[in-house]
Design an enzyme around this catalytic site. Structure first.
Site, PDB file in Angstrom:
ATOM      1  N   GLU A   1     -41.035  71.846  -9.051  1.00  0.00           N
ATOM      2  CA  GLU A   1     -42.330  73.576  -9.612  1.00  0.00           C
ATOM      3  C   GLU A   1     -43.683  73.200  -9.804  1.00  0.00           C
ATOM      4  OE1 GLU A   1     -39.280  71.286 -10.566  1.00  0.00           O
ATOM      5  OE2 GLU A   1     -37.942  72.202 -10.558  1.00  0.00           O
TER       6      GLU A   1
ATOM      7  N   HIS B   1     -31.165  72.851 -20.219  1.00  0.00           N
ATOM      8  CA  HIS B   1     -31.432  74.067 -19.619  1.00  0.00           C
ATOM      9  C   HIS B   1     -32.025  75.533 -20.468  1.00  0.00           C
ATOM     10  CE1 HIS B   1     -30.060  71.417 -15.783  1.00  0.00           C
ATOM     11  NE2 HIS B   1     -30.561  73.080 -15.282  1.00  0.00           N
TER      12      HIS B   1
ATOM     13  N   HIS C   1     -70.301  61.109 -14.197  1.00  0.00           N
ATOM     14  CA  HIS C   1     -69.379  60.159 -13.366  1.00  0.00           C
ATOM     15  C   HIS C   1     -70.960  59.855 -11.426  1.00  0.00           C
ATOM     16  CE1 HIS C   1     -66.883  61.934 -16.112  1.00  0.00           C
ATOM     17  NE2 HIS C   1     -65.771  60.673 -15.946  1.00  0.00           N
TER      18      HIS C   1
ATOM     19  N   HIS D   1     -68.099  54.050 -12.914  1.00  0.00           N
ATOM     20  CA  HIS D   1     -67.184  55.365 -13.076  1.00  0.00           C
ATOM     21  C   HIS D   1     -67.470  57.052 -13.250  1.00  0.00           C
ATOM     22  CE1 HIS D   1     -63.493  57.882 -12.466  1.00  0.00           C
ATOM     23  NE2 HIS D   1     -63.227  58.325 -14.345  1.00  0.00           N
TER      24      HIS D   1
END
Ligand SMILES: Cc1ncc(C[n+]2csc(CCOP(=O)(O)OP(=O)(O)O)c2C)c(N)n1
Length: 655
Positions: free
Chosen positions: A400, A462, A20, A251
């Site tokens: 999280e 859960h 890149h 890129h």
């Protein structure tokens, strides 16, 4: 000097035929100003603990980092290494890899992770400064991030946390070039990033990323800010390339010979590939040496610090556990074994933490808004706030992924052992960062509670089913699932003792009787699996289980023994440690009798231990909402089922 970075990036990508070039060429001016005037570092002493941290979050632009490290004189990044960019065994991997060379502060490539790591590093700096004082700890954290990093969801969690904790020594330099892979960023994003950062408690401004005075002035302002800072640097991707500058074509592919020749001409860089003229090399070297006096002064300050402070600082840097560690963990384990409480393993973990926190100031805990469920906070731990970093407990909020990435940064910084909790199911929300903990070999401890249908009524959203298998599939990660207090203490000891690998502790919500009572000599979990209850007589069947299901296996063994079937129970708290044992040990533990594995999770993976003649009693699919006991019965994960399957196996053999 910036053109030297541009040329090296063009040449290395061209030689590798991949990479890149656009980002390094666009950000070369910004990086030059940062390294020339601001970044505190000494290329000859890359491990200087009080150096500023530089994180290339836009890891695809790795040649920018390699060029900087090479030119400033980091010994490991030689010209040869630049020429071997992206080749097998080189230090100059496609994306920066922690451990490949000094100066690579973290592994980046998965966009946005670097920002999350940098938040952890900046937090580590504040925590350690609160403990050791500004004489020893006083540095900044700089990040180069791209549009991609800012589009990633993790960036939200990271900048929100950094703003909340007012991590003022954190600065993001955003490569604001309006280009990503698909083309112009207007195709996909229209956020007002400055407003977004400001709303998260940052200072934010925009500068021309090719105007070195403007960059310099913005960096100087960031140093004065009482908040973390975003500097949006308006740049042109592949600056200097005549046809591809400003386009997505620059890129992620080599520019090609013609374009490179054109760029050399435009930039006024007539030198052949990989050649940097002496005076420019010398100027870069001077930058690499600029920090040497400051590093020497720092070493002097360390040398005259009180002996105890110095020793503690060095111990913390080395990662060695404190002298009191082994005795403390032994005491907790002995207490469990003698008192034989019936507790959930998450409660046992809390008791371990209560004992360890006072003797381990490097333990920095936290939870993603489940402190009372994960039981991650030790009694003596104080919360960290924007006004007080003397504590050792982080309220990460419902972030999280941000927590996991920040913990990687805390560990990378050194001086801290981070652990953090959420429900095991939400390891899925942290997984990219857990993978990077493992890839980098970082001691990060994930305290993941509510580890099965045993959590009960919260239901299938859960209840983890495939998570254990998915975590066990991550190379190097240790996945522990202890069965009682004794095993929980042992697994904590093992996780903390593992300096170069992360661990997951999968812990129950529901109470568990103590299995290992009486005097305990060795850490039996250390070998990953061990015979917890041997068969009376020659083994007819071996029951393998982890965590809460070890109890079912023991109950089944009783019934089988009563029926004259000699059954052994193997507790298997950690597959990865078991796999490290020699073949003789493994064969001895597994035995030759039919094996039945019991785990309230997807069976995936157990077949390698039970073999073709064995059986696995596990979860057939997603869970359900009901009290835990009803669920175990409903899904047929019971001692009776184990007995039934075992009898079937024994009969099969007899036939
Ligand atoms: C999590 C993640 N998703 C996707 C990619 C693949 N990827 C690498 S760079 C990139 C575009 C990034 O754009 P930007 O940050 O603007 O970089 P620039 O084009 O300016 O170099 C993408 C999608 C990745 N590396 N990480």
């Amino acid at each position: 000097m910036a053109n030297a970075l541009r040329a090296l990036a063009m040449d290395a990508v061209e030689q590798a035929k991949s990479g890149h070039p656009g980002m390094p060429m666009g950000m070369a001016d910004v990086a030059t100003v940062l390294f020339r005037d601001f970044l505190k570092f000494d290329a000859a002493d890359p491990d200087w603990p009080d150096r500023d941290r530089f994180v290339l979050s836009a890891g695809h632009g790795s040649m920018l980092l390699y060029g900087l490290l090479h030119l400033t004189g980091y010994a490991e990044i030689t010209l040869d290494e630049l020429k071997r960019f992206r080749q097998l065994g080189s230090r100059t991997a496609g994306h920066p890899e922690y451990g490949h060379a000094k100066g690579i502060e973290t592994t980046t490539g998965p966009l946005g992770q670097g920002i999350g790591n940098a938040v952890g590093m900046a937090l580590a700096e504040r925590l350690l400064a609160a403990q050791f004082g500004a004489d020893l700890v006083d540095h900044r954290t700089y990040v180069i991030a791209g549009d991609g990093c800012l589009m990633e969801g993790i960036s939200h969690e990271a900048i929100s946390l950094a703003g909340h904790l007012r991590l003022a020594k954190l600065t993001i330099l955003w490569d604001d070039n309006s280009i990503s892979i698909d083309g112009s960023t207007v195709l996909a994003v229209s956020d007002d990033q400055l407003a977004r950062f400001t709303a998260s408690g940052w200072t934010a401004e925009r500068v021309d990323g090719h105007d070195t005075d403007a960059i310099s002035a913005a960096l100087a302002r960031a140093r004065q800010s009482g908040r973390p800072s975003l500097i949006a640097c308006r740049t042109t991707i592949a600056f200097g390339a005549p046809g591809k500058a400003g386009t997505a074509a620059a890129h992620g592919a080599p520019l090609g010979a013609a374009e490179i020749a054109g760029a050399r001409q435009r930039l006024g860089w007539p030198y052949p590939p990989f050649v940097v003229p002496d005076e420019i090399r010398a100027a870069w070297r001077t930058i690499g040496e600029r920090g040497a006096p400051e590093a020497a002064a720092w070493r002097q300050r360390l040398a005259v610090a009180p002996a105890e402070t110095r020793a503690e600082f060095l111990r913390r840097q080395s990662g060695a556990l404190p002298t009191g560690f082994a005795a403390t963990i032994d005491q907790v384990r002995a207490k469990f074994a003698v008192e034989a409480p019936k507790l959930a393993t998450r409660q046992c973990s809390n008791i371990v933490l209560d004992a360890l926190a006072p003797v381990m100031p490097e333990l920095v805990g936290g939870s993603a808004d489940l402190t009372g469920s994960n039981l991650t906070k030790a009694k003596t731990q104080k919360a960290v706030t924007a006004d007080d970093f003397a504590g050792s407990y982080i309220y990460y909020g419902v972030r999280e992924h941000g927590m996991a990435a920040a913990m990687n940064g805390l560990a990378l910084h050194r001086g801290i052992i981070p652990y953090g909790g959420t429900f095991l199911i939400f390891t899925d929300y942290c997984r990219p960062s857990i993978r990077l903990s493992a890839l980098m070999g970082l001691r990060v401890i994930y305290v993941m509670t509510h580890d099965s249908i045993g959590l009960g009524e919260d239901g299938p959203t859960h209840q983890p089913v495939e998570q254990l298998a998915a975590l066990r599939a991550i190379p190097k990660l240790l996945v522990f699932r202890p069965a009682d207090g004794v095993e929980t203490a042992e697994c904590w000891a093992l996780a903390l003792g593992e300096q170069h690998a992360p661990s997951v502790l999968a812990l129950t919500r529901q109470g568990m009787p103590t299995l290992r009572q009486g005097a305990q000599d060795n850490n039996l979990c250390a070998r990953g699996a061990y015979v917890l209850a041997d068969s009376a007589g020659k083994r007819a069947v071996t029951l393998l289980a982890s965590g809460s299901e070890v109890h079912l296996a023991l109950a089944a063994r009783e019934t089988l023994q009563a029926r004259g079937i000699a059954a052994a129970v193997v507790s298997m708290p950690c597959w990865e440690l078991f796999d490290r044992q020699n073949a003789a040990y493994r064969a001895d533990i597994l035995g030759t009798a039919p094996r039945i594995a019991i785990e309230a999770a997807a069976a995936f993976g157990w077949d390698r231990y039970v073999g073709e003649t064995g059986a696995v009693i596990g979860m057939p699919g997603f869970g359900a909402s009901a009290p835990a006991e009803a669920l175990y019965r409903h899904f047929d994960i019971t001692a009776e089922k184990v007995v039934e399957v075992a009898l079937g196996k024994v009969e099969q053999i007899a036939r």
